[in-house]
Design a protein around this motif. Structure first.
Motif, short mmCIF file in Angstrom:
data_model
loop_
_atom_site.label_atom_id
_atom_site.label_comp_id
_atom_site.label_asym_id
_atom_site.label_seq_id
_atom_site.Cartn_x
_atom_site.Cartn_y
_atom_site.Cartn_z
N LEU A 51 7.55 -5.10 5.39
CA LEU A 51 7.26 -3.67 5.46
C LEU A 51 6.09 -3.31 4.55
CD1 LEU A 51 8.81 -1.65 7.21
CD2 LEU A 51 10.10 -1.00 5.18
N ASN A 52 6.13 -3.81 3.32
CA ASN A 52 5.05 -3.53 2.36
C ASN A 52 3.72 -4.11 2.82
OD1 ASN A 52 6.35 -1.94 0.33
ND2 ASN A 52 7.43 -3.76 -0.34
N THR A 53 3.76 -5.32 3.36
CA THR A 53 2.53 -5.97 3.83
C THR A 53 1.94 -5.19 5.00
OG1 THR A 53 3.30 -8.15 3.11
CG2 THR A 53 1.58 -8.11 4.81
N LEU A 54 2.77 -4.82 5.95
CA LEU A 54 2.28 -4.06 7.11
C LEU A 54 1.74 -2.70 6.67
CD1 LEU A 54 1.78 -3.83 10.12
CD2 LEU A 54 4.20 -3.22 10.42
N ALA A 55 2.42 -2.05 5.75
CA ALA A 55 1.96 -0.75 5.24
C ALA A 55 0.59 -0.89 4.57
CB ALA A 55 2.98 -0.18 4.26
N GLU A 56 0.42 -1.91 3.76
CA GLU A 56 -0.88 -2.15 3.11
C GLU A 56 -1.96 -2.41 4.14
OE1 GLU A 56 -0.53 -5.25 0.17
OE2 GLU A 56 1.16 -4.24 -0.79
N ASN A 57 -1.65 -3.20 5.16
CA ASN A 57 -2.62 -3.51 6.21
C ASN A 57 -3.04 -2.25 6.97
OD1 ASN A 57 -2.59 -6.21 5.57
ND2 ASN A 57 -1.16 -6.78 7.18
N ILE A 58 -2.08 -1.38 7.28
CA ILE A 58 -2.40 -0.13 7.98
C ILE A 58 -3.33 0.72 7.12
CG2 ILE A 58 -1.43 2.07 8.75
CD1 ILE A 58 1.05 0.42 9.72
N ASN A 59 -3.02 0.87 5.85
CA ASN A 59 -3.86 1.70 4.97
C ASN A 59 -5.24 1.10 4.78
OD1 ASN A 59 -2.14 3.89 4.54
ND2 ASN A 59 -1.03 2.82 2.92
N LEU A 60 -5.33 -0.23 4.68
CA LEU A 60 -6.64 -0.87 4.52
C LEU A 60 -7.47 -0.76 5.78
CD1 LEU A 60 -5.72 -4.10 2.52
CD2 LEU A 60 -7.13 -2.19 1.73
N GLU A 61 -6.84 -0.95 6.93
CA GLU A 61 -7.58 -0.94 8.19
C GLU A 61 -8.01 0.46 8.62
OE1 GLU A 61 -7.12 -2.57 12.79
OE2 GLU A 61 -5.71 -3.25 11.25
N TYR A 62 -7.15 1.46 8.40
CA TYR A 62 -7.43 2.78 8.94
C TYR A 62 -7.75 3.85 7.90
CZ TYR A 62 -5.75 0.70 13.21
OH TYR A 62 -5.60 -0.13 14.29
N GLY A 63 -7.36 3.62 6.67
CA GLY A 63 -7.59 4.62 5.63
C GLY A 63 -9.02 4.60 5.13
N ASN A 64 -9.33 5.60 4.34
CA ASN A 64 -10.64 5.67 3.69
C ASN A 64 -10.47 6.40 2.36
OD1 ASN A 64 -10.81 8.55 4.20
ND2 ASN A 64 -11.39 8.04 6.30
N GLY A 65 -11.55 6.69 1.68
CA GLY A 65 -11.47 7.34 0.38
C GLY A 65 -10.84 8.72 0.41
N LYS A 66 -10.86 9.37 1.57
CA LYS A 66 -10.33 10.73 1.67
C LYS A 66 -8.94 10.80 2.33
CE LYS A 66 -14.92 12.72 2.21
NZ LYS A 66 -15.79 13.49 3.09
N TRP A 67 -8.53 9.71 2.97
CA TRP A 67 -7.29 9.76 3.75
C TRP A 67 -6.56 8.43 3.71
CZ3 TRP A 67 -6.78 7.52 8.96
CH2 TRP A 67 -5.57 7.84 9.58
N GLN A 68 -5.29 8.52 3.39
CA GLN A 68 -4.39 7.37 3.46
C GLN A 68 -3.38 7.66 4.56
OE1 GLN A 68 -2.67 6.07 -0.28
NE2 GLN A 68 -0.93 5.16 0.77
N PRO A 69 -3.39 6.89 5.64
CA PRO A 69 -2.55 7.21 6.79
C PRO A 69 -1.05 7.01 6.59
CG PRO A 69 -3.75 5.17 7.18
CD PRO A 69 -4.26 5.73 5.89
N LEU A 70 -0.66 6.23 5.57
CA LEU A 70 0.75 5.89 5.41
C LEU A 70 1.15 5.92 3.94
CD1 LEU A 70 3.42 4.72 6.59
CD2 LEU A 70 2.40 2.46 6.29
#
Length: 173
Positions: A51-70
């Motif tokens: 769960l933690n690994t997938l969450a980190e991957n989602i935030n790294l792949e889709y997030g940016n400096g202004k937005w964290q998706p998860l």
């Protein structure tokens, strides 16, 4: 944090949703509360790591400096904080793989004042009572991602009508 709750399946569906709907980036934040449970069991430890690994991957792949998706919260929260999250939420994604009544779905409906869409697994006991929820098959990643988009597209009057009927159902029962 329990294998029966479908947490990995939800995150996989959210990742697919973000992949398929880039226009929603920056407009959605998924808060998942996964209170630790049975931490001494290896299967639960492995689930937590995945769960933690997938969450980190989602935030790294889709997030940016202004937005964290998860935001994954790995701690038990007091009910008052959960109720506050319910009141802030536009959508509740409650998709256990197998569950009893699932009071969380009912708590969300009871906490949501005028807005709130419930996406609920067909395998949750509450699904037979909360028929105005968007009912999904919890193991079908694409169906879960589609349900998220459907929830976004609901007209305000339809959303309010569905919510009101579910609140009346809960109040009556």
């Amino acid at each position: 944090l329990d294998p029966s709750k479908g947490l990995l399946e939800r995150l996989k569906a959210y990742k697919l949703f973000l992949e398929q709907h880039p226009k929603r980036h920056g407009k959605i934040v998924y808060v998942m509360v996964a209170a630790p449970s049975r931490t001494e069991l290896k299967s639960y430890q492995e689930l937590s790591k995945k769960l933690n690994t997938l969450a980190e991957n989602i935030n790294l792949e889709y997030g940016n400096g202004k937005w964290q998706p998860l935001h994954l919260i790995n701690e038990a929260l007091p009910f008052e904080e959960i109720a506050a999250l319910f009141q802030l939420a536009d959508i509740a994604l409650i998709t256990p793989l197998r569950d009893g009544m699932n009071l969380v779905a009912k708590e969300f409906i009871a906490s949501a004042h005028k807005n709130g869409v419930l996406i609920l697994s067909e395998t949750a006991g509450a699904a037979s009572e909360l028929e105005d929820a968007i009912i999904v098959k919890p193991r079908q990643t694409q169906a879960l991602a589609d349900a998220l988009e459907q929830a976004f597209r609901l007209r305000r009057r339809d959303l309010k009508r569905r919510l009101k009927r579910m609140q009346q159902q809960i109040q009556t029962n």
